[in-house]
Design an enzyme around this catalytic site. Structure first.
Site, PDB file in Angstrom:
ATOM      1  N   ASP A 197       0.860  -1.188   0.000  1.00 33.54           N
ATOM      2  CA  ASP A 197       0.000   0.000   0.000  1.00 33.54           C
ATOM      3  C   ASP A 197       0.896   1.238   0.000  1.00 33.54           C
ATOM      4  OD1 ASP A 197      -3.139   0.788   1.244  1.00 33.54           O
ATOM      5  OD2 ASP A 197      -1.558   2.279   1.015  1.00 33.54           O
ATOM      6  N   ASP A 200       0.307   3.932   2.737  1.00 32.82           N
ATOM      7  CA  ASP A 200       0.744   3.473   4.058  1.00 32.82           C
ATOM      8  C   ASP A 200       2.268   3.492   4.173  1.00 32.82           C
ATOM      9  OD1 ASP A 200      -1.792   3.105   5.024  1.00 32.82           O
ATOM     10  OD2 ASP A 200      -1.871   0.960   4.578  1.00 32.82           O
TER      11      ASP A 200
HETATM   12  C1  PRP Z   1      -4.199   3.841  -3.925  1.00 29.16           C
HETATM   13  C2  PRP Z   1      -3.294   4.503  -4.942  1.00 29.16           C
HETATM   14  C3  PRP Z   1      -4.247   4.815  -6.059  1.00 29.16           C
HETATM   15  C4  PRP Z   1      -5.230   3.687  -5.999  1.00 29.16           C
HETATM   16  C5  PRP Z   1      -4.984   2.748  -7.116  1.00 29.16           C
HETATM   17  O1  PRP Z   1      -4.890   4.785  -3.204  1.00 29.16           O
HETATM   18  O2  PRP Z   1      -2.644   5.627  -4.444  1.00 29.16           O
HETATM   19  O3  PRP Z   1      -4.882   6.066  -5.922  1.00 29.16           O
HETATM   20  O4  PRP Z   1      -5.041   3.032  -4.744  1.00 29.16           O
HETATM   21  O5  PRP Z   1      -5.908   1.739  -7.157  1.00 29.16           O
HETATM   22  P1  PRP Z   1      -6.941   1.578  -8.353  1.00 29.16           P
HETATM   23  O6  PRP Z   1      -6.177   1.701  -9.632  1.00 29.16           O
HETATM   24  O7  PRP Z   1      -7.478   0.177  -8.158  1.00 29.16           O
HETATM   25  O8  PRP Z   1      -8.010   2.604  -8.207  1.00 29.16           O
HETATM   26  P2  PRP Z   1      -5.813   4.429  -1.944  1.00 29.16           P
HETATM   27  O9  PRP Z   1      -7.226   4.293  -2.383  1.00 29.16           O
HETATM   28  O10 PRP Z   1      -5.234   3.274  -1.219  1.00 29.16           O
HETATM   29  O11 PRP Z   1      -5.768   5.743  -1.080  1.00 29.16           O
HETATM   30  P3  PRP Z   1      -4.542   6.506  -0.397  1.00 29.16           P
HETATM   31  O12 PRP Z   1      -3.730   7.106  -1.502  1.00 29.16           O
HETATM   32  O13 PRP Z   1      -5.236   7.529   0.412  1.00 29.16           O
HETATM   33  O14 PRP Z   1      -3.761   5.534   0.428  1.00 29.16           O
HETATM   34  N1  URA Z   2      -3.002   0.786  -4.106  1.00 28.98           N
HETATM   35  C1  URA Z   2      -1.813   0.571  -3.528  1.00 28.98           C
HETATM   36  O1  URA Z   2      -1.344   1.396  -2.728  1.00 28.98           O
HETATM   37  N2  URA Z   2      -1.155  -0.550  -3.816  1.00 28.98           N
HETATM   38  C2  URA Z   2      -1.621  -1.474  -4.682  1.00 28.98           C
HETATM   39  O2  URA Z   2      -0.964  -2.492  -4.924  1.00 28.98           O
HETATM   40  C3  URA Z   2      -2.875  -1.234  -5.279  1.00 28.98           C
HETATM   41  C4  URA Z   2      -3.533  -0.088  -4.981  1.00 28.98           C
END
Ligand code: PRP
Ligand code: URA
Length: 211
Positions: A197, A200
């Site tokens: 993630d 994170d």
């Molecule tokens: C993550 C990442 C993207 C998204 C990608 O964000 O930064 O924005 O997931 O996934 P997708 O292509 O399946 O939409 P997240 O929703 O985890 O939020 P964050 O950036 O606040 O951690």
């Molecule tokens: N968002 C993340 O941060 N990691 C992944 O692998 C997919 C979506």
């Protein structure tokens, strides 16, 4: 439209460090900035420039300068990790923000914030480190297209084939730049091998994706 996967030994070196689960957030942030610089260089090859006359210590010189029309839109939260590298390299860029969050169960992105400068007819760089299902990028680009953005480009640290395919089907003209094209998504829609993630790891908030 073209998918550009960076091919460079220095990129490979830092991507490997970024993936490493033992890389702590403070190093993760620095490496993210470094890799973003490579993406920006690649994605801005054709941005408009204007003539800029300066005096060297020896004689006048007619050079070029960026024309200041560019917009960058980080997708919150993880896209913020790429923003400083863009504003460092493109000091006159305008910044917009789109807040999107994937539901941990369905992986469907929900919009919780949107603040954009005028984008009509302007080149826009969307920065989001992870292109997984493509749902987040699709939602952000939809907003920009709706606002009349001209030339939209997506910069991602890691892309999954599923997300690339989805965006290419939805926006056939969209150029995508990534530092790595990975194998696939797992059942939880995380990129494999990926790096977990991104948000994170960037902010030290604990990993939902860790095995
Ligand atoms: C993550 C990442 C993207 C998204 C990608 O964000 O930064 O924005 O997931 O996934 P997708 O292509 O399946 O939409 P997240 O929703 O985890 O939020 P964050 O950036 O606040 O951690
Ligand atoms: N968002 C993340 O941060 N990691 C992944 O692998 C997919 C979506």
């Amino acid at each position: 439209m073209p998918l550009t996967v960076l091919q460079h030994p220095v990129v490979d070196h830092w991507m490997t460090r970024l993936r490493d689960r033992s890389t702590p957030p403070e190093q993760f942030r620095v490496i993210c900035r470094r890799l973003t610089q490579f993406l920006v260089i690649e994605a801005t090859r054709e941005v408009p420039t204007i003539v800029r006359r300066v005096d060297t210590p020896l004689e006048p010189f007619e050079g070029r300068a960026l024309d200041g029309e560019l917009v960058v839109v980080p997708i919150l939260r993880a896209g913020l990790g790429m923003l400083d590298a863009v504003t460092d390299m493109l000091p006159r860029v305008s910044v917009g923000y789109v807040g999107l969050e994937r539901d941990h169960t369905t992986a469907i992105a929900r919009t919780y914030y949107c603040k954009l400068p005028p984008v009509k007819g302007r080149p826009v760089l969307v920065v989001d480190p992870m292109l997984a299902t493509g749902g987040s990028a699709e939602a952000a680009i939809e907003m920009l297209v709706h606002e009349g953005a001209g030339d939209v480009r997506l910069l991602a640290m890691v892309a999954a084939p599923e997300g690339v395919k989805r965006l290419q089907a939805r926006f056939p003209q969209l150029p995508i730049y990534t530092a790595a094209l990975d194998r696939e998504l797992n059942a939880q829609k995380y990129i494999m091998p990926g790096l977990g993630d991104f948000g994170d790891r960037l902010y030290g908030t604990g990993g939902a994706a860790e095995g």
